[in-house]
Design a protein around this motif. Structure first.
Motif, mmCIF file in Angstrom:
data_model
loop_
_atom_site.group_PDB
_atom_site.id
_atom_site.type_symbol
_atom_site.label_atom_id
_atom_site.label_comp_id
_atom_site.label_asym_id
_atom_site.label_seq_id
_atom_site.Cartn_x
_atom_site.Cartn_y
_atom_site.Cartn_z
ATOM 1 N N ALA A 177 6.740 8.351 -9.040
ATOM 2 C CA ALA A 177 6.115 9.502 -9.708
ATOM 3 C C ALA A 177 6.194 9.340 -11.231
ATOM 4 N N LYS A 178 7.318 8.877 -11.712
ATOM 5 C CA LYS A 178 7.506 8.680 -13.151
ATOM 6 C C LYS A 178 6.546 7.611 -13.680
ATOM 7 N N ALA A 179 6.324 6.556 -12.896
ATOM 8 C CA ALA A 179 5.461 5.452 -13.326
ATOM 9 C C ALA A 179 3.996 5.859 -13.404
ATOM 10 N N VAL A 180 3.571 6.820 -12.598
ATOM 11 C CA VAL A 180 2.158 7.190 -12.567
ATOM 12 C C VAL A 180 1.840 8.407 -13.437
ATOM 13 N N THR A 181 2.826 9.229 -13.729
ATOM 14 C CA THR A 181 2.600 10.479 -14.457
ATOM 15 C C THR A 181 2.233 10.219 -15.917
ATOM 16 N N GLY A 182 1.042 10.690 -16.293
ATOM 17 C CA GLY A 182 0.597 10.597 -17.672
ATOM 18 C C GLY A 182 0.296 9.196 -18.162
ATOM 19 N N LYS A 183 0.128 8.267 -17.240
ATOM 20 C CA LYS A 183 -0.139 6.886 -17.638
ATOM 21 C C LYS A 183 -1.436 6.415 -17.007
ATOM 22 N N ASP A 184 -1.992 5.377 -17.584
ATOM 23 C CA ASP A 184 -3.221 4.800 -17.056
ATOM 24 C C ASP A 184 -2.857 3.729 -16.021
ATOM 25 N N MET A 185 -2.316 4.200 -14.891
ATOM 26 C CA MET A 185 -1.905 3.290 -13.833
ATOM 27 C C MET A 185 -2.341 3.893 -12.502
ATOM 28 N N THR A 186 -2.791 3.057 -11.610
ATOM 29 C CA THR A 186 -3.176 3.558 -10.294
ATOM 30 C C THR A 186 -1.941 3.973 -9.512
ATOM 31 N N ASN A 187 -2.155 4.808 -8.513
ATOM 32 C CA ASN A 187 -1.069 5.237 -7.642
ATOM 33 C C ASN A 187 -0.411 4.025 -6.975
ATOM 34 N N GLN A 188 -1.236 3.121 -6.490
ATOM 35 C CA GLN A 188 -0.700 1.939 -5.821
ATOM 36 C C GLN A 188 0.019 1.021 -6.801
ATOM 37 N N CYS A 214 0.850 -1.183 0.000
ATOM 38 C CA CYS A 214 0.000 0.000 0.000
ATOM 39 C C CYS A 214 0.889 1.237 0.000
ATOM 40 N N GLY A 215 0.660 2.118 -0.955
ATOM 41 C CA GLY A 215 1.428 3.355 -1.026
ATOM 42 C C GLY A 215 0.850 4.457 -0.164
ATOM 43 N N GLY A 216 -0.314 4.213 0.429
ATOM 44 C CA GLY A 216 -0.996 5.250 1.201
ATOM 45 C C GLY A 216 -0.519 5.403 2.625
ATOM 46 N N PHE A 217 0.251 4.471 3.113
ATOM 47 C CA PHE A 217 0.752 4.564 4.480
ATOM 48 C C PHE A 217 2.128 3.924 4.525
ATOM 49 N N GLY A 218 3.073 4.660 5.053
ATOM 50 C CA GLY A 218 4.424 4.135 5.190
ATOM 51 C C GLY A 218 5.308 5.165 5.853
ATOM 52 N N PHE A 270 3.373 2.550 -7.394
ATOM 53 C CA PHE A 270 4.211 2.343 -6.211
ATOM 54 C C PHE A 270 4.845 0.951 -6.251
ATOM 55 N N ASN A 271 4.019 -0.057 -6.529
ATOM 56 C CA ASN A 271 4.517 -1.428 -6.572
ATOM 57 C C ASN A 271 5.437 -1.666 -7.754
ATOM 58 N N THR A 272 5.168 -1.025 -8.877
ATOM 59 C CA THR A 272 6.057 -1.133 -10.034
ATOM 60 C C THR A 272 7.433 -0.574 -9.703
ATOM 61 N N ALA A 273 7.467 0.593 -9.068
ATOM 62 C CA ALA A 273 8.744 1.212 -8.698
ATOM 63 C C ALA A 273 9.516 0.323 -7.725
ATOM 64 N N LEU A 274 8.826 -0.201 -6.725
ATOM 65 C CA LEU A 274 9.495 -1.086 -5.763
ATOM 66 C C LEU A 274 10.074 -2.319 -6.457
ATOM 67 N N SER A 275 9.277 -2.913 -7.322
ATOM 68 C CA SER A 275 9.713 -4.115 -8.034
ATOM 69 C C SER A 275 10.896 -3.820 -8.961
ATOM 70 N N ASP A 276 10.788 -2.740 -9.739
ATOM 71 C CA ASP A 276 11.856 -2.388 -10.677
ATOM 72 C C ASP A 276 13.181 -2.118 -9.977
ATOM 73 N N LEU A 277 13.114 -1.619 -8.749
ATOM 74 C CA LEU A 277 14.337 -1.303 -7.996
ATOM 75 C C LEU A 277 14.743 -2.442 -7.048
ATOM 76 N N HIS A 278 14.085 -3.593 -7.193
ATOM 77 C CA HIS A 278 14.421 -4.787 -6.397
ATOM 78 C C HIS A 278 14.448 -4.468 -4.898
ATOM 79 N N TRP A 279 13.266 -4.043 -4.407
ATOM 80 C CA TRP A 279 13.141 -3.589 -3.022
ATOM 81 C C TRP A 279 13.693 -4.588 -2.012
ATOM 82 N N GLU A 280 13.588 -5.873 -2.305
ATOM 83 C CA GLU A 280 14.016 -6.878 -1.326
ATOM 84 C C GLU A 280 15.519 -6.891 -1.108
ATOM 85 N N THR A 281 16.288 -6.215 -1.969
ATOM 86 C CA THR A 281 17.740 -6.133 -1.788
ATOM 87 C C THR A 281 18.137 -4.895 -0.984
#
Length: 119
Positions: free
Chosen positions: A39-50, A19-23, A53-64
C-alpha cells in the motif's frame, strides 16, 4: 516449504513478476508487513498496483519467507494460450467482456448458461 505458509501467489508470466490480483494471504506478521509495504509503495506514486506488489515482495526478501508460488502449469493468466488442464485461468489481460467470454468458451472453460441467467 510446507505448512500453511504466509501466502500463495502466482506469476503473471513465467519470466515476469507476481500477480497481485489473485492470491491467498494468511494473516502472519510477514504478510501484514508485505501488505503495508504494498500500500505504501502504490500510494501517491506513479506505480502500478502490480509493480508495487512486486516491489514490496522484493524489498522484504519474499524468498526467505514461507511464500508458496503456485505452479505455472495449473494457475495461469493470459500468457498461456492453451489453458487446458489448469485449475485456474486469470483472463485479466482481456478488457472486452464478450471477448473474454469467447476466449473462455473457445477453451471449454465457460460453464455459465446465459439463457438461464437472462443475460
Amino acid at each position: 516449504k510446507g505448512g500453511a505458509g504466509d501466502m500463495y501467489i502466482y506469476r503473471d508470466k513465467p519470466s515476469a513478476g507476481f500477480c497481485g490480483g489473485f492470491g491467498y494471504y494468511n494473516p502472519t506478521n510477514f504478510t501484514k508487513e508485505m501488505v503495508h509495504q504494498w500500500a505504501k509503495a502504490v500510494t501517491g506514486k506513479d506505480m502500478t498496483n502490480q509493480g508495487a506488489f512486486n516491489t514490496a515482495l522484493s524489498d522484504l526478501h519474499w524468498e526467505t519467507h514461507d511464500v508458496h508460488v503456485m505452479p505455472d502449469d495449473k494457475f495461469t493468466s493470459g500468457w498461456n494460450k492453451s489453458p487446458e488442464g489448469h485449475v485456474f485461468v486469470h483472463a485479466n489481460w482481456m478488457t472486452d467482456h464478450n471477448g473474454k467470454i469467447g476466449y473462455l468458451k473457445a477453451h471449454k472453460l465457460w460453464k455459465v448458461n446465459q439463457t438461464e441467467l437472462g443475460v
